[in-house]
Design a protein around this motif. Structure first.
Motif, mmCIF file in Angstrom:
data_model
loop_
_atom_site.group_PDB
_atom_site.id
_atom_site.type_symbol
_atom_site.label_atom_id
_atom_site.label_comp_id
_atom_site.label_asym_id
_atom_site.label_seq_id
_atom_site.Cartn_x
_atom_site.Cartn_y
_atom_site.Cartn_z
ATOM 1 N N PRO A 335 0.722 -1.606 -0.239
ATOM 2 C CA PRO A 335 0.100 0.351 0.046
ATOM 3 C C PRO A 335 1.100 1.863 0.317
ATOM 4 C CG PRO A 335 0.455 -1.216 2.246
ATOM 5 C CD PRO A 335 0.737 -1.520 1.369
ATOM 6 N N THR A 336 0.755 2.445 0.147
ATOM 7 C CA THR A 336 1.003 3.891 -0.504
ATOM 8 C C THR A 336 0.014 4.632 0.983
ATOM 9 O OG1 THR A 336 1.717 3.660 -2.361
ATOM 10 C CG2 THR A 336 1.449 4.751 -1.460
ATOM 11 N N ALA A 337 0.172 4.528 2.156
ATOM 12 C CA ALA A 337 0.432 5.754 3.105
ATOM 13 C C ALA A 337 0.222 7.019 2.334
ATOM 14 C CB ALA A 337 0.553 5.486 3.775
ATOM 15 N N LYS A 358 -4.809 0.902 -1.301
ATOM 16 C CA LYS A 358 -4.621 -0.411 -0.607
ATOM 17 C C LYS A 358 -5.095 -0.351 1.017
ATOM 18 C CE LYS A 358 -2.023 -1.982 -3.105
ATOM 19 N NZ LYS A 358 -1.388 -0.801 -4.197
ATOM 20 N N GLY A 359 -5.533 -1.544 1.486
ATOM 21 C CA GLY A 359 -5.686 -1.796 2.555
ATOM 22 C C GLY A 359 -6.762 -1.519 3.719
ATOM 23 N N TYR A 389 -2.666 25.195 23.130
ATOM 24 C CA TYR A 389 -1.792 25.478 22.051
ATOM 25 C C TYR A 389 -0.247 25.047 22.541
ATOM 26 C CZ TYR A 389 -5.478 28.581 21.646
ATOM 27 O OH TYR A 389 -6.762 29.360 21.596
ATOM 28 N N GLY A 390 -0.359 23.767 20.777
ATOM 29 C CA GLY A 390 1.137 23.102 21.119
ATOM 30 C C GLY A 390 1.311 23.185 20.123
ATOM 31 N N VAL A 391 1.933 21.440 18.656
ATOM 32 C CA VAL A 391 2.257 20.518 18.379
ATOM 33 C C VAL A 391 1.775 18.768 19.125
ATOM 34 C CG1 VAL A 391 4.009 19.874 16.999
ATOM 35 C CG2 VAL A 391 3.841 22.288 17.773
ATOM 36 N N SER A 392 1.163 18.514 18.013
ATOM 37 C CA SER A 392 0.696 17.017 18.116
ATOM 38 C C SER A 392 1.448 16.483 16.358
ATOM 39 C CB SER A 392 -0.295 17.029 17.667
ATOM 40 O OG SER A 392 -0.742 16.854 19.092
ATOM 41 N N GLU A 393 2.044 15.511 16.280
ATOM 42 C CA GLU A 393 2.429 14.706 15.882
ATOM 43 C C GLU A 393 1.717 13.400 15.139
ATOM 44 O OE1 GLU A 393 6.965 13.231 12.969
ATOM 45 O OE2 GLU A 393 7.366 13.976 14.873
ATOM 46 N N LEU A 394 1.251 12.987 14.370
ATOM 47 C CA LEU A 394 0.547 12.019 14.159
ATOM 48 C C LEU A 394 1.472 10.619 13.032
ATOM 49 C CD1 LEU A 394 -1.192 13.952 14.848
ATOM 50 C CD2 LEU A 394 -3.068 12.429 15.392
ATOM 51 N N GLN A 395 1.201 9.622 13.050
ATOM 52 C CA GLN A 395 1.666 8.564 12.193
ATOM 53 C C GLN A 395 0.275 7.646 11.291
ATOM 54 O OE1 GLN A 395 5.389 5.854 12.537
ATOM 55 N NE2 GLN A 395 3.440 3.984 12.551
ATOM 56 N N TRP A 396 0.184 8.508 10.341
ATOM 57 C CA TRP A 396 -0.923 7.499 9.318
ATOM 58 C C TRP A 396 -0.330 6.292 9.252
ATOM 59 C CZ3 TRP A 396 -6.002 6.365 8.890
ATOM 60 C CH2 TRP A 396 -6.791 5.870 7.618
ATOM 61 N N GLU A 397 -0.890 4.870 9.596
ATOM 62 C CA GLU A 397 0.030 3.244 9.091
ATOM 63 C C GLU A 397 -2.059 2.936 8.016
ATOM 64 O OE1 GLU A 397 0.861 -0.191 11.894
ATOM 65 O OE2 GLU A 397 2.358 1.021 11.885
ATOM 66 N N VAL A 398 -1.038 1.947 7.005
ATOM 67 C CA VAL A 398 -2.141 1.318 6.065
ATOM 68 C C VAL A 398 -1.230 -0.095 6.132
ATOM 69 C CG1 VAL A 398 -3.198 1.266 4.500
ATOM 70 C CG2 VAL A 398 -2.327 3.226 5.329
ATOM 71 N N ASN A 400 -2.251 -3.901 4.494
ATOM 72 C CA ASN A 400 -2.982 -4.460 2.586
ATOM 73 C C ASN A 400 -2.101 -5.460 2.471
ATOM 74 O OD1 ASN A 400 -4.793 -4.625 0.170
ATOM 75 N ND2 ASN A 400 -2.951 -4.873 -0.868
ATOM 76 N N GLN A 401 -2.961 -6.696 3.500
ATOM 77 C CA GLN A 401 -2.394 -7.964 2.925
ATOM 78 C C GLN A 401 -1.530 -8.582 3.639
ATOM 79 O OE1 GLN A 401 -4.161 -10.446 -0.871
ATOM 80 N NE2 GLN A 401 -5.436 -8.849 -1.289
ATOM 81 N N GLY A 402 -1.060 -8.154 4.790
ATOM 82 C CA GLY A 402 0.554 -7.949 5.207
ATOM 83 C C GLY A 402 1.317 -7.176 4.777
ATOM 84 N N CYS A 403 1.256 -6.176 4.007
ATOM 85 C CA CYS A 403 2.227 -5.213 3.207
ATOM 86 C C CYS A 403 2.007 -4.384 4.149
ATOM 87 C CB CYS A 403 1.734 -4.979 1.938
ATOM 88 S SG CYS A 403 2.785 -6.232 0.726
ATOM 89 N N VAL A 404 2.876 -3.968 4.402
ATOM 90 C CA VAL A 404 2.607 -1.978 5.357
ATOM 91 C C VAL A 404 3.819 -0.874 5.460
ATOM 92 C CG1 VAL A 404 2.942 -1.512 7.746
ATOM 93 C CG2 VAL A 404 1.983 -3.770 7.804
ATOM 94 N N HIS A 405 2.928 0.235 5.136
ATOM 95 C CA HIS A 405 3.810 1.507 4.616
ATOM 96 C C HIS A 405 2.645 2.722 5.401
ATOM 97 C CE1 HIS A 405 4.451 5.137 2.467
ATOM 98 N NE2 HIS A 405 5.815 4.999 2.452
#
Length: 678
Positions: A335-337, A358-359, A389-398, A400-405
């Protein structure tokens, strides 16, 4: 019947000494007998029997319907299309054409035939019958008009159909060369059709997409002439190919995969063909048999697709694009996250917007602003709320059938830019400095944009509270349009800051005046837009409005009347000014002498020049009005109401004007020179 010779007119044995004598004798006889020969004129109707059009040459049949007394003779004229021709005389002295002639049909038409090898017009020229007194002569026959038949003789065209090399496919372009003498032609064939069988260069297509040898025929027509040429064309079927295959991979660095593909070929073997994925290294396979063939290709690219680029068979024919079908596809499961671009908001709530091809994806925190939470971590677009007020850093993880990005995004919660006026308005005296006091929120420094309605200004501010110096020489309304903080947050306070500049204008009570016998006057102080009041040194004088710079003063006294105008400024110091209105008596004269000597010719009242709406009325000693003048201008010369001179004597008068007391007295009018006495 025979072609009549010009020398056998009456007696073939007659011997003339010369041709001239022969002609003279002939015309003499014609002249004497012509009236008798014209008593009955035979006629004839000409028609064609059968064909009038021929190919190359032909014998045309005609028939004549004679009118007159048998026997008959006739002559016809032939005019050919090339400009040649002549007249044929058919006159028979010994065997004339009688009604029992075998060439007559049952309807009384006489038939004859003529050979033609070129187009012509045949016309019935003259007719002779038995009623003619004179011997038959080509000069005496009855002329026939409008009896003709057109004969058309056509040439046979010679078209060229050409020869054609074997063609790949089920169609071939033809190119016959028709004879220029005719534009009427067409094609004929069995086993196929033409794109247009009425043109020289159509496309021939076999029925049911069949291959083989096909006989073709090109037919050209020129009138009644027809020419036909034939040829054979060979059509060879083009090859067809289908490619299939698929493979799912999870591509990682340095990994190598292969995919099995199947190619199915039909047509005339052996074949050569090329398989490509659009890259720089296509795969070429030669000398291949018909049917299915399986082979391996590299599977190394994301969404890689292989297709057959071209196919050539044993005849050298290439497959058309529509006959090359199918594809072999490498599907990358990786996948492409995409967590989206970094977000900066001027609030405590922000939206994060991830995406993937996908995924299934989910959000997680890498670092967090105080109290920040997501409303739903399992959806690509989610709301993020912080308590401070401040800063947050988040991660979007995908996955797809065991393939992770995974991909990351940073969210900045910035304090909004705000602004408030410490003073909502300001009034200053002309020449004083003006400052707009502000209180700002958000991250310093700020830029403040404001306008006075005619132009826009910008000021950079480093600390709050702050003051902005305004360059004011007159009153204005300032509007604060926008405030921008250091982190890009923008506020639109739309705050109004009115500035009133009070003019530093000294009081002006107006110009001093000298009035004659006045009891009222209109004052004129300035400036008019500045409040003030009047002060009067004489308590008997009355004012219409002590606060009106244009007030009316009444009950003036003779002599000097002093008025003082005092301004009432809000922030500027008060000022005052005095005006003197001096009132004097009118000066009159007891007599005048309007005799035209230029001395004392008019009745004059000194001091009425400043009077408004002055009116003079004169009465005789009996109280009768004898003169009246509005806006009197010291020009009464002793005339009455009717314009005629009044008699000498004593007259009484009354002078009235606005703001003045009425003046009543008498005057002596004399016509001789007299001295005026006050």
């Amino acid at each position: 019947m025979f072609i009549f010779a010009e020398t056998d007119l009456f007696n073939p044995s007659f011997n003339y000494r010369n041709r001239m004598e022969k002609l003279i004798f002939r015309f003499f006889v014609i002249f004497l007998l012509a009236p008798f020969s014209l008593l009955a004129q035979p006629t004839g109707v000409l028609e064609a029997v059968g064909a009038t059009s021929f190919c190359e040459e032909g014998k045309a049949e005609f028939k004549i319907k004679f009118t007159g007394t048998a026997p008959f003779g006739y002559a016809y004229k032939t005019e050919y299309s090339d400009g040649t021709g002549g007249i044929t005389y058919l006159i028979n002295f010994e065997h004339q054409i009688f009604l029992n002639d075998p060439n007559f049909d049952a309807q009384g038409w006489y038939h004859f035939k003529v050979d033609f090898n070129k187009s012509a017009k045949l016309s019935l020229f003259k007719v002779w019958d038995g009623s003619m007194i004179l011997p038959w002569d080509k000069y005496l026959g009855a002329v026939v008009t409008d009896q003709s038949v057109d004969i058309s003789v056509y040439k046979t065209p010679a078209p060229v159909i050409g020869s054609y090399a074997p063609a790949c496919g089920t169609s071939i372009a033809l190119n016959a060369k028709p004879d220029p003498m005719s534009s009427t032609y067409h094609w004929e064939a069995a086993g196929g059709t033409f794109s247009n069988d009425q043109i020289a260069n159509p496309v021939f297509t076999s029925n049911a997409q069949a291959e083989g040898v096909f006989p073709l025929k090109f037919i050209q027509q020129n009138g009644v002439c027809l020419s036909e040429v034939t040829t054979n064309v060979t059509l060879q079927a083009t090859p067809k190919a289908t490619l299939s295959g698929s493979k799912d991979v999870c591509l990682v660095s340095n990994a190598t995969y292969e995919m099995d593909v199947q190619a199915n070929l039909t047509g005339h073997a052996p074949f050569s063909y090329e398989v490509t994925d659009g890259g720089s290294q296509p795969i070429t396979r030669s000398n291949q048999s018909a049917g299915n063939a399986t082979f391996k290709v590299p599977a190394t690219a994301h969404l890689q697709t292989y297709r057959i680029a071209w196919v050539t068979d044993a005849n050298g024919c290439q497959a058309v694009a529509a006959d090359i079908t199918g594809q072999a596809v490498v599907t990358d499961l990786s996948p492409t996250a995409n967590a989206g671009a970094d977000v900066a908001v001027c609030a405590k709530t922000a939206m994060v917007s991830g995406s993937h091809d996908k995924g299934v994806g989910s959000w997680s925190f890498i670092s967090n602003a105080p109290g920040a939470v997501l409303d739903d971590a399992t959806v690509p677009t989610a709301a993020l709320t912080a308590q401070q007020y401040g800063v947050s850093e988040l991660q979007w993880e995908v996955n797809n059938q065991g393939c992770v990005h995974a991909d990351r995004v940073t969210v900045f919660f910035n304090e909004p830019a705000g602004l408030a006026l410490i003073k909502d308005q300001l009034t200053v005296c002309e020449g004083q400095s003006v400052e707009m006091d502000l209180s700002l929120t958000g991250k310093a420094p700020w830029r403040v944009d404001y306008t006075d309605g005619s132009q826009t200004f910008s000021s950079d501010i480093n600390l709050s509270p702050a003051s902005i110096a305004l360059d004011n020489k007159e009153s204005a309304n300032y509007t604060i349009q926008k405030v921008t903080s250091a982190d890009g947050c923008v506020g639109y306070p739309d705050a109004l800051f009115p500035v009133t500049v009070e003019p530093l204008a000294p009081a002006n009570a107006g110009a001093d005046q000298v009035l004659g016998r006045a009891y009222a006057v209109e004052l004129s102080a300035s400036p008019l837009d500045l409040a003030g009041y009047w002060e009067v040194d004489n308590p008997n004088v009355q004012l219409s409005d002590v606060n009106d710079p244009l007030a009316t003063a009444t009950r003036l006294v003779v002599g000097k009347n002093v008025f003082r105008w005092v301004t009432l400024a809000t922030v500027c110091p008060s000022t005052s000014d005095e005006v003197v209105i001096e009132v004097s008596e009118y000066t009159t004269y007891r007599g005048f002498s309007p005799n035209g000597d230029g001395i004392n010719d008019f009745f004059e009242i000194d001091g009425i020049n400043d009077a408004l709406n002055g009116e003079l009325t004169v009465y005789d000693q009996n109280g009768k009005q004898v003169y009246n003048k509005r806006s009197y201008d010291n020009r009464w010369s002793g005339e009455g109401l009717d314009g005629h001179p009044l008699p000498e004597g004593i007259y009484y008068y009354e002078y009235r004007s606005d703001h003045h007391e009425a003046l009543r007295d008498y005057v002596v009018l004399r016509r001789h020179s007299a001295t005026s006495h006050p």
